[in-house]
Design an enzyme around this catalytic site. Structure first.
Site, PDB file in Angstrom:
ATOM      1  N   LYS A 273       0.835  -1.215   0.000  1.00  0.00           N
ATOM      2  CA  LYS A 273       0.000   0.000   0.000  1.00  0.00           C
ATOM      3  C   LYS A 273       0.864   1.257   0.000  1.00  0.00           C
ATOM      4  O   LYS A 273       0.642   2.169  -0.784  1.00  0.00           O
ATOM      5  CB  LYS A 273      -0.929   0.034   1.238  1.00  0.00           C
ATOM      6  CG  LYS A 273      -1.873  -1.143   1.353  1.00  0.00           C
ATOM      7  CD  LYS A 273      -2.863  -0.958   2.503  1.00  0.00           C
ATOM      8  CE  LYS A 273      -2.229  -0.902   3.886  1.00  0.00           C
ATOM      9  NZ  LYS A 273      -1.531  -2.123   4.295  1.00  0.00           N
TER      10      LYS A 273
ATOM     11  N   ARG B 239      11.538  -1.067  10.814  1.00  0.00           N
ATOM     12  CA  ARG B 239      10.508  -0.610  11.748  1.00  0.00           C
ATOM     13  C   ARG B 239      10.427  -1.565  12.929  1.00  0.00           C
ATOM     14  O   ARG B 239      10.570  -2.767  12.777  1.00  0.00           O
ATOM     15  CB  ARG B 239       9.149  -0.558  11.028  1.00  0.00           C
ATOM     16  CG  ARG B 239       8.857   0.772  10.401  1.00  0.00           C
ATOM     17  CD  ARG B 239       7.651   0.727   9.518  1.00  0.00           C
ATOM     18  NE  ARG B 239       6.481   0.133  10.147  1.00  0.00           N
ATOM     19  CZ  ARG B 239       5.284   0.048   9.549  1.00  0.00           C
ATOM     20  NH1 ARG B 239       5.129   0.495   8.328  1.00  0.00           N
ATOM     21  NH2 ARG B 239       4.270  -0.491  10.167  1.00  0.00           N
TER      22      ARG B 239
ATOM     23  N   ARG C  45      -0.177  -8.406  13.780  1.00  0.00           N
ATOM     24  CA  ARG C  45      -0.772  -7.443  12.840  1.00  0.00           C
ATOM     25  C   ARG C  45      -1.668  -8.168  11.831  1.00  0.00           C
ATOM     26  O   ARG C  45      -2.697  -7.632  11.421  1.00  0.00           O
ATOM     27  CB  ARG C  45       0.340  -6.658  12.128  1.00  0.00           C
ATOM     28  CG  ARG C  45       1.046  -5.702  13.076  1.00  0.00           C
ATOM     29  CD  ARG C  45       2.352  -5.199  12.524  1.00  0.00           C
ATOM     30  NE  ARG C  45       2.200  -4.343  11.364  1.00  0.00           N
ATOM     31  CZ  ARG C  45       3.202  -4.016  10.555  1.00  0.00           C
ATOM     32  NH1 ARG C  45       4.426  -4.478  10.786  1.00  0.00           N
ATOM     33  NH2 ARG C  45       2.995  -3.224   9.540  1.00  0.00           N
TER      34      ARG C  45
ATOM     35  N   ARG D 103      -9.427   1.220   8.766  1.00  0.00           N
ATOM     36  CA  ARG D 103      -8.972  -0.144   9.039  1.00  0.00           C
ATOM     37  C   ARG D 103      -9.996  -0.925   9.856  1.00  0.00           C
ATOM     38  O   ARG D 103      -9.753  -2.084  10.168  1.00  0.00           O
ATOM     39  CB  ARG D 103      -7.681  -0.061   9.853  1.00  0.00           C
ATOM     40  CG  ARG D 103      -6.437  -0.622   9.164  1.00  0.00           C
ATOM     41  CD  ARG D 103      -5.301  -0.339  10.092  1.00  0.00           C
ATOM     42  NE  ARG D 103      -4.093  -1.036   9.824  1.00  0.00           N
ATOM     43  CZ  ARG D 103      -2.996  -0.486   9.298  1.00  0.00           C
ATOM     44  NH1 ARG D 103      -3.002   0.759   8.909  1.00  0.00           N
ATOM     45  NH2 ARG D 103      -1.897  -1.194   9.179  1.00  0.00           N
TER      46      ARG D 103
ATOM     47  N   ARG E 253      11.664  -5.731   5.002  1.00  0.00           N
ATOM     48  CA  ARG E 253      11.444  -4.318   4.664  1.00  0.00           C
ATOM     49  C   ARG E 253      12.423  -3.409   5.412  1.00  0.00           C
ATOM     50  O   ARG E 253      12.685  -3.596   6.599  1.00  0.00           O
ATOM     51  CB  ARG E 253      10.010  -3.936   5.030  1.00  0.00           C
ATOM     52  CG  ARG E 253       9.693  -2.478   4.811  1.00  0.00           C
ATOM     53  CD  ARG E 253       8.229  -2.225   4.662  1.00  0.00           C
ATOM     54  NE  ARG E 253       7.472  -2.431   5.881  1.00  0.00           N
ATOM     55  CZ  ARG E 253       6.142  -2.337   5.923  1.00  0.00           C
ATOM     56  NH1 ARG E 253       5.459  -2.067   4.836  1.00  0.00           N
ATOM     57  NH2 ARG E 253       5.521  -2.525   7.059  1.00  0.00           N
TER      58      ARG E 253
END
Ligand code: AMP
Length: 217
Positions: free
Chosen positions: A13, A160, A171, A88, A127
């Site tokens: 996203k 992160r 998550r 969300r 990531r």
């Protein structure tokens, strides 16, 4: 063009929303990025949000709703916006609809980026994010030219805090339980466009550009 990006963490996203924002000149509004900047500025909102984010849980609806609806009401959103990570939950989606109705800026299209859970874990744990400009990399599929250094601005690449295997699992639970029902919410309103997000970044970007041109014409 009022666009919402929907999809699991790691679906792409942020990457796609940033590219679309650059090509269309519309602001990219990422609830996660805004929350992270509240945390780094040490605001009260940031302090409230941090414990939930570190645990991979969603920040309470009222906190996020207020923050995002205030942001969408700003002048730079008058000609459109690209929402990433908001709404969300069903409560957030309804609050957003109400606020947009008042502003006369209804959602035009919801892009649902679909990937499998295994792919999500692989993507998120690899990531890396530039601490200066926010550019997104992946240790394997999109490495920077020099390890640990951003190609775009020379900033330091970091992982992160919530991009670890354990937090990603949490998550994903939150995503399936609280966010996935929004797919039906938007599909029943005729707004949903499902995109296979297991493909390469450039291929997805080309599809999205074509879609935006079609919506705009
Ligand atoms: P993201 O950068 O979109 O992956 O979001 C990182 C974290 O920020 C999430 O795991 C949540 O804890 C929090 N967050 C971001 N957007 C929302 C939202 N719309 N509602 C609740 N929590 C959110």
């Amino acid at each position: 063009m009022n666009l919402v990006f929907l999809g699991a963490p790691g679906a792409g996203k942020g990457t796609q929303a940033k590219r679309l924002a650059a090509s269309t000149g519309r602001p990219h509004l990422s609830s996660g990025d805004i929350l992270r900047s509240e945390i780094s500025e040490g605001t009260e909102l940031g302090t409230q949000a941090k414990q939930f984010m570190d645990a991979g849980q969603l920040v309470p609806d009222d906190v996020v709703d207020r923050m995002m609806i205030a942001r969408i009401g700003r002048d730079d959103c008058a000609d459109g916006f690209i929402l990433d990570g908001f709404p969300r939950t069903a409560v957030q989606a309804r609050e957003l609809d109400e606020a947009l109705e008042e502003l006369g800026r209804p959602v035009d299209t919801v892009v649902y980026l679909h990937v499998d859970d295994d792919e999500v874990v692989e993507r998120i744990t690899g990531r890396r994010v530039c601490s200066a400009c926010g550019a997104i990399y992946h240790a394997k599929s999109l490495p920077p030219k020099v390890e640990g250094v951003c190609d775009k601005c020379g900033g330091r690449l970091t992982q992160r805090k919530d991009d670890t295997v354990e937090v990603v699992r949490e998550r994903l639970v939150a995503y399936h339980r609280q966010t996935e029902p929004l797919i039906e919410y938007y599909r029943s309103r005729g707004l949903l466009r499902r995109v296979d997000a297991s493909r390469g970044i450039d291929e997805i970007q080309a599809d999205l550009s074509a879609m935006v041109n079609e919506v705009a014409s």
